[in-house]
Design an enzyme around this catalytic site. Structure first.
Site, mmCIF file in Angstrom:
data_model
loop_
_atom_site.group_PDB
_atom_site.id
_atom_site.type_symbol
_atom_site.label_atom_id
_atom_site.label_comp_id
_atom_site.label_asym_id
_atom_site.label_seq_id
_atom_site.Cartn_x
_atom_site.Cartn_y
_atom_site.Cartn_z
ATOM 1 N N ASP A 83 -0.079 -6.178 -1.991
ATOM 2 C CA ASP A 83 0.706 -5.279 -1.138
ATOM 3 C C ASP A 83 0.155 -5.329 0.292
ATOM 4 O O ASP A 83 -1.056 -5.175 0.498
ATOM 5 C CB ASP A 83 0.577 -3.856 -1.721
ATOM 6 N N GLY A 182 3.205 7.351 2.872
ATOM 7 C CA GLY A 182 2.467 8.606 2.786
ATOM 8 C C GLY A 182 3.325 9.779 2.315
ATOM 9 O O GLY A 182 4.459 9.600 1.851
ATOM 10 N N ASP A 259 3.851 4.755 -4.377
ATOM 11 C CA ASP A 259 2.409 4.944 -4.523
ATOM 12 C C ASP A 259 2.043 6.427 -4.385
ATOM 13 O O ASP A 259 1.431 7.022 -5.276
ATOM 14 C CB ASP A 259 1.680 4.101 -3.462
HETATM 15 P P1 13P Z 1 4.696 5.579 -0.487
HETATM 16 O O1 13P Z 1 3.575 6.033 0.388
HETATM 17 O O2 13P Z 1 5.982 6.205 -0.100
HETATM 18 O O3 13P Z 1 4.383 5.745 -1.938
HETATM 19 O O4 13P Z 1 4.889 3.991 -0.223
HETATM 20 C C1 13P Z 1 4.155 3.053 -0.960
HETATM 21 C C2 13P Z 1 4.277 1.678 -0.402
HETATM 22 O O5 13P Z 1 5.175 1.334 0.344
HETATM 23 C C3 13P Z 1 3.253 0.711 -0.800
HETATM 24 O O6 13P Z 1 3.379 -0.486 -0.125
HETATM 25 O O1 G3H Z 2 1.425 1.087 1.762
HETATM 26 C C1 G3H Z 2 0.299 1.301 1.331
HETATM 27 C C2 G3H Z 2 0.067 1.669 -0.077
HETATM 28 O O2 G3H Z 2 0.468 2.989 -0.330
HETATM 29 C C3 G3H Z 2 -1.358 1.420 -0.425
HETATM 30 O O3 G3H Z 2 -2.186 2.355 0.157
HETATM 31 O O4 G3H Z 2 -3.860 1.115 1.510
HETATM 32 O O5 G3H Z 2 -4.326 3.412 0.644
HETATM 33 O O6 G3H Z 2 -4.260 1.435 -0.898
HETATM 34 P P1 G3H Z 2 -3.748 2.062 0.374
HETATM 35 ZN ZN ZN Z 3 4.181 -0.359 1.825
#
Ligand code: 13P
Ligand code: G3H
Ligand code: ZN
Length: 312
Positions: A83, A182, A259
Site C-alpha cells: 500500500d 484517516g 483501514d
Molecule cells: P482509511 O483511512 O479511510 O481507512 O483509508 C485506508 C487507505 O486508503 C489505505 O491505503
Molecule cells: O493510507 C494509509 C493506510 O491507512 C496505512 O496507514 O501508514 O499508518 O500504516 P499507515
Molecule cells: Zn490509501
C-alpha cells in the site's frame, strides 16, 4: 490456493458490479479477523501492507502471517499488496519478497514524473508476474508519514487518465473523488458527497479498467462513541457514507481500501475492556474481543458495502 494477483479478481468484480475489500494488516489478530470473515463469507480479499506496517512489524513477519492465512483459508483467493509504495526500491523489495501486487504512489509528483516512476515499477513488476496500482490526484489526510492538508488535495483530472494508463502500463488506478485518509474526512455539519461525476468520466475514458478508491473508511459512529465513552477524545470523526461506497462498488471501482474503521473497532473494544476490567492484564483477554469485533465489521463490509461475499 497460493497467493494470487488481483488480475482475475478485478475482471470478475468489474463485470459483476462489486468491489474487493483491501484491508491493511499490521499484526496477527488483524490478519486473522479479516481472513476468517472472508473465509466464512466466501469473499476474495486483498491484504495490504504499508511502509509503516513494514517498519512496525517487519516484512518477513507480515509475509509469514499472510502465508499462514493462505494455509488456513485455502478456499479463498488472497492478494498480498504493498500500500502506498513511496519509491521504486520499496516496490522492488516487496516484489522480490513475495508480494503479488504493489502500489507505486507518485501522485504528489508532477504528471510526467509520476508516469516515469510508475513505468519503471511496472516494467520490473510485470517481469516478475506482479501487478501494479498507480495513483493520479491527491487525497487529503494522513497516509504513512505524509499529511496532506484538505486545501491541497486535488481531484483526479479525467482528461489525464488515458495518457497516464497507456504510458505507464499500470494494472489499476487509484483516483481522488473526495475520499481521504484517516478518521476525520468531512467537516461536522457538512454533507459528505463523493464526486461521482469525476468517477464516471474516468470510467468512460478507461472502459473495462479497474479503478481503486483509497480513504474509504466510514468511521462507524458506534465505535467513535465507544472510544469517547471509555476515555478517548475523537470529536467530529466522520467517514464516507456506506451507501456511496456501495454505489461506487457497482461501477468501475474494483478495490476499496479500508483501514481506519478496523483501527477504530480495535481501539474502542480495547478501551472498553480496560475500563470494565481494570484488574486484567493478559493481552489475549483484550485482543480476543477486539479481533472478534474487527471480524464482524469486515463481514459487514463484505456483505453490505462491497458486495463481494460468495464471489470466491
Ligand atoms: P482509511 O483511512 O479511510 O481507512 O483509508 C485506508 C487507505 O486508503 C489505505 O491505503
Ligand atoms: O493510507 C494509509 C493506510 O491507512 C496505512 O496507514 O501508514 O499508518 O500504516 P499507515
Ligand atoms: Zn490509501
Amino acid at each position: 490456493m497460493p497467493l494470487v494477483t488481483s488480475k482475475e479478481m478485478f475482471k470478475k468484480a468489474y463485470e459483476g458490479g462489486y468491489a474487493i475489500g483491501a484491508f491493511n494488516v499490521n499484526n496477527m489478530e488483524i490478519v486473522q479477523a479479516i481472513t476468517e470473515a472472508c473465509k466464512e463469507e466466501k469473499a476474495p480479499v486483498i491484504l495490504q501492507v504499508s511502509k509503516g506496517a513494514r517498519a512496525y512489524a517487519n516484512h518477513t513477519y507480515l509475509v509469514k502471517l499472510v502465508e499462514a492465512a493462505v494455509i488456513e483459508c485455502p478456499e479463498i483467493p488472497i492478494v498480498l499488496h504493498l500500500d502506498h509504495g513511496p519509491d521504486f526500491e520499496t516496490c522492488k523489495s516487496c516484489i522480490d519478497g513475495g508480494f503479488t501486487s504493489v502500489m507505486i504512489d507518485a501522485s504528489s509528483k508532477p504528471f510526467a514524473e509520476n508516469i516515469e516512476i510508475t513505468r519503471k515499477v511496472v516494467e520490473y513488476a510485470h517481469a516478475h508476474g506482479v501487478v501494479v496500482e498507480a495513483e493520479l490526484g491527491t487525497l487529503a489526510g494522513i497516509e504513512d508519514e505524509v499529511k496532506v492538508e484538505a486545501g491541497l488535495a486535488s481531484y483526479t483530472r479525467p482528461e489525464e487518465v488515458e495518457e497516464f494508463v497507456s504510458k505507464t502500463g499500470c494494472d489499476s488506478l487509484a483516483i481522488a473523488i473526495g475520499t481521504s485518509h484517516g478518521a476525520y474526512k468531512f467537516k461536522p455539519g457538512t454533507k459528505p458527497q463523493l464526486r461521482f461525476d469525476v468517477l464516471h468520466e474516468c470510467e468512460k475514458r478507461l472502459p473495462g479498467f479497474p479503478i481503486v478508491l483509497h480513504g474509504s473508511s466510514s468511521v462507524p459512529q458506534n465505535y467513535v462513541a465507544m472510544i469517547n465513552e471509555f476515555g478517548g477524545a475523537m470529536p467530529g470523526a466522520i467517514g464516507v457514507p456506506e451507501d456511496q461506497l456501495r454505489e461506487a462498488a457497482r461501477s468501475a471501482v474494483c478495490k476499496i481500501n479500508i483501514d481506519s474503521d478496523l483501527r477504530l473497532a480495535m481501539t474502542g473494544t480495547i478501551r472498553k475492556f480496560f475500563c470494565e476490567h481494570p484488574d486484567k492484564f493478559d493481552p489475549r483477554e483484550y485482543l480476543k474481543p477486539a479481533r472478534a469485533n474487527i471480524k464482524e465489521l469486515v463481514r459487514h463490509k463484505l456483505v453490505d458495502v462491497l458486495g463481494c461475499n460468495g464471489k470466491a
